[in-house]
Motif scaffolding. Structure first.
Motif, PDB file in Angstrom:
ATOM      1  N   PRO A 279     -10.930   8.764  -8.097  1.00  0.00           N
ATOM      2  CA  PRO A 279      -9.992   8.138  -7.198  1.00  0.00           C
ATOM      3  C   PRO A 279     -11.818   7.650  -6.255  1.00  0.00           C
ATOM      4  O   PRO A 279     -12.549   8.624  -6.056  1.00  0.00           O
ATOM      5  N   SER A 280     -11.679   6.152  -5.809  1.00  0.00           N
ATOM      6  CA  SER A 280     -13.454   5.793  -5.375  1.00  0.00           C
ATOM      7  C   SER A 280     -13.015   5.354  -3.888  1.00  0.00           C
ATOM      8  O   SER A 280     -14.092   5.459  -3.237  1.00  0.00           O
ATOM      9  N   ILE A 281     -12.026   5.015  -3.881  1.00  0.00           N
ATOM     10  CA  ILE A 281     -12.089   4.469  -1.814  1.00  0.00           C
ATOM     11  C   ILE A 281     -10.745   4.579  -1.510  1.00  0.00           C
ATOM     12  O   ILE A 281      -9.888   4.111  -2.071  1.00  0.00           O
ATOM     13  N   VAL A 282     -10.752   4.287  -0.380  1.00  0.00           N
ATOM     14  CA  VAL A 282      -8.953   3.724   0.326  1.00  0.00           C
ATOM     15  C   VAL A 282      -9.572   2.719   0.756  1.00  0.00           C
ATOM     16  O   VAL A 282     -10.142   3.548   2.105  1.00  0.00           O
ATOM     17  N   ASP A 283      -9.204   1.540   0.665  1.00  0.00           N
ATOM     18  CA  ASP A 283      -8.721   0.882   1.875  1.00  0.00           C
ATOM     19  C   ASP A 283      -8.136   0.886   2.926  1.00  0.00           C
ATOM     20  O   ASP A 283      -7.883   1.047   3.562  1.00  0.00           O
ATOM     21  N   SER A 284      -8.272  -0.454   3.587  1.00  0.00           N
ATOM     22  CA  SER A 284      -7.675  -0.557   5.021  1.00  0.00           C
ATOM     23  C   SER A 284      -6.286  -0.515   5.123  1.00  0.00           C
ATOM     24  O   SER A 284      -5.683  -0.808   6.306  1.00  0.00           O
ATOM     25  N   GLU A 285      -6.132  -0.851   4.111  1.00  0.00           N
ATOM     26  CA  GLU A 285      -4.637  -0.792   4.010  1.00  0.00           C
ATOM     27  C   GLU A 285      -3.643   0.227   3.413  1.00  0.00           C
ATOM     28  O   GLU A 285      -2.688   0.179   3.730  1.00  0.00           O
ATOM     29  N   GLY A 286      -4.288   1.612   2.742  1.00  0.00           N
ATOM     30  CA  GLY A 286      -4.071   2.692   2.691  1.00  0.00           C
ATOM     31  C   GLY A 286      -3.796   2.807   0.966  1.00  0.00           C
ATOM     32  O   GLY A 286      -3.874   3.809   0.927  1.00  0.00           O
ATOM     33  N   LEU A 287      -4.470   1.639   0.710  1.00  0.00           N
ATOM     34  CA  LEU A 287      -4.134   1.984  -0.899  1.00  0.00           C
ATOM     35  C   LEU A 287      -5.492   2.910  -1.396  1.00  0.00           C
ATOM     36  O   LEU A 287      -6.387   2.795  -1.161  1.00  0.00           O
TER      37      LEU A 287
END
Length: 340
Positions: A279-287
């Protein structure tokens, strides 16, 4: 016998720090197929030159109206458009002649020459190894995650974290990991020296079993590599079964999976064909953004159809799906997964 045909090529670049090269720069081996003014959009606006002397004249004409130029270069089977700057060729003393440099780095000046296709391709291979032009990561997509449930289940005190962290971003043109780590450790050491009660836990870029790199070779007639994978809720790709006598089994994944199961670990694939699967990143929407399963399947299917091998890297992570009930002092005594 006729003479060997030549093309205009970037023979070398004057910037010796190869760590700072990237694929937006003129690179050794680039075959210059055409030049155009900076605002050109269409391919038919590019003017070609058959020799270095012709290219220098074209650069001189463009330099009368702009210091920037668009280059159309040939790299392998691909045509690439680069934005560059026109500069005086300091190797020429008697008269003013021109060459190009990278738009992003004034040190990266190209030395042009008339070279054979074979010589250009040899230089291109060298450049490709340095900047890894063929590397493209897998496509990613966001997957939902039940953050509220996980925080309530896995944190000793869901109202606060038990560790702190600081993210150090690389500075401009800082592409060597060691430089970034040195800055981070200097900051930490200075804080400790001044009396801040910090406890160092970890600096980590990738936890990988570097001695275990598996090459899976299919035999004639095999339609699968013989490993089944699944994604965890956190976005990691794991091997959950290996077919007996398959390419994966012959490579040793079966034994490694048995060992991982005995120790309650997951067998995680960290890289496929050199590309990260983590996994590379968790975005501002929690995805949680993870590599696309379809992209992984396409890579594996393509290799098996061509009877080509694939390379995977494995890392082993503790399987802690049932956390222990926290005690009253859990926030002070919580240990990393392997700590006992």
């Amino acid at each position: 016998m006729g003479s060997v045909p030549t093309v205009v090529c970037v023979r070398e670049v004057k910037q010796e720090d190869v760590q700072e090269w990237d694929d937006s720069m003129p690179l050794p081996g680039d075959i210059i197929e055409g030049v155009a003014q900076d605002n050109a959009d269409e391919d038919d606006t590019f003017v070609s030159a058959k020799a270095r002397s012709e290219l220098i004249l074209l650069l001189g004409k463009i330099n009368r109206v702009s210091e920037h130029v668009l280059l159309k270069v040939r790299r392998g089977d691909s045509a690439v458009k680069l934005r560059a700057c026109i500069v005086a060729d300091r190797n020429v003393k008697m008269q003013k002649k021109f060459t190009v440099r990278a738009a992003s780095d004034e040190r990266h000046v190209a030395v042009l020459g008339d070279m054979t296709f074979e010589a250009c391709f040899e230089l291109q291979e060298m450049s490709r190894r340095i900047v890894n032009l063929d590397f493209k990561g897998f496509r990613t997509k966001g997957i939902p995650y039940d953050w509220k449930l996980k925080v309530g289940s896995f944190l000793p005190d869901h109202r606060s974290t038990v560790v702190g962290s600081i993210l150090f971003m690389p500075r401009a043109k800082e592409r060597i990991t060691e430089l970034l780590i040195s800055r981070a450790m200097a900051w930490f050491s200075a804080a400790i020296s001044s009396g801040i009660p910090l406890v160092f836990v970890n600096i980590q870029t990738e936890q990988i079993i570097s001695s275990i790199s598996f090459q899976l070779f299919p035999e004639p007639g095999e339609s699968r590599f013989g490993m089944d994978i699944k994604r965890t809720e956190e976005g990691f790709i794991c091997v959950y079964s290996v077919t007996e006598d398959s390419a994966a089994d012959r490579a040793g994944l079966g034994d490694l999976l048995d060992q991982a199961n005995r120790t309650h670990h997951l067998l995680v694939i960290s890289r496929l064909q050199g590309k990260s699967l983590k996994p590379s990143i968790v975005d501002s929407e929690g995805l949680i953004h993870c590599c696309d399963n379809a992209d992984i399947k396409e890579t594996v299917s393509s290799a098996i159809e061509k009877s080509e091998s694939i390379q995977i890297h494995i890392m082993s992570w503790p399987n802690q799906t049932v956390p222990a009930a926290p005690s009253s002092s859990a926030a002070a005594t919580l240990q990393p997964p392997n700590g006992k």
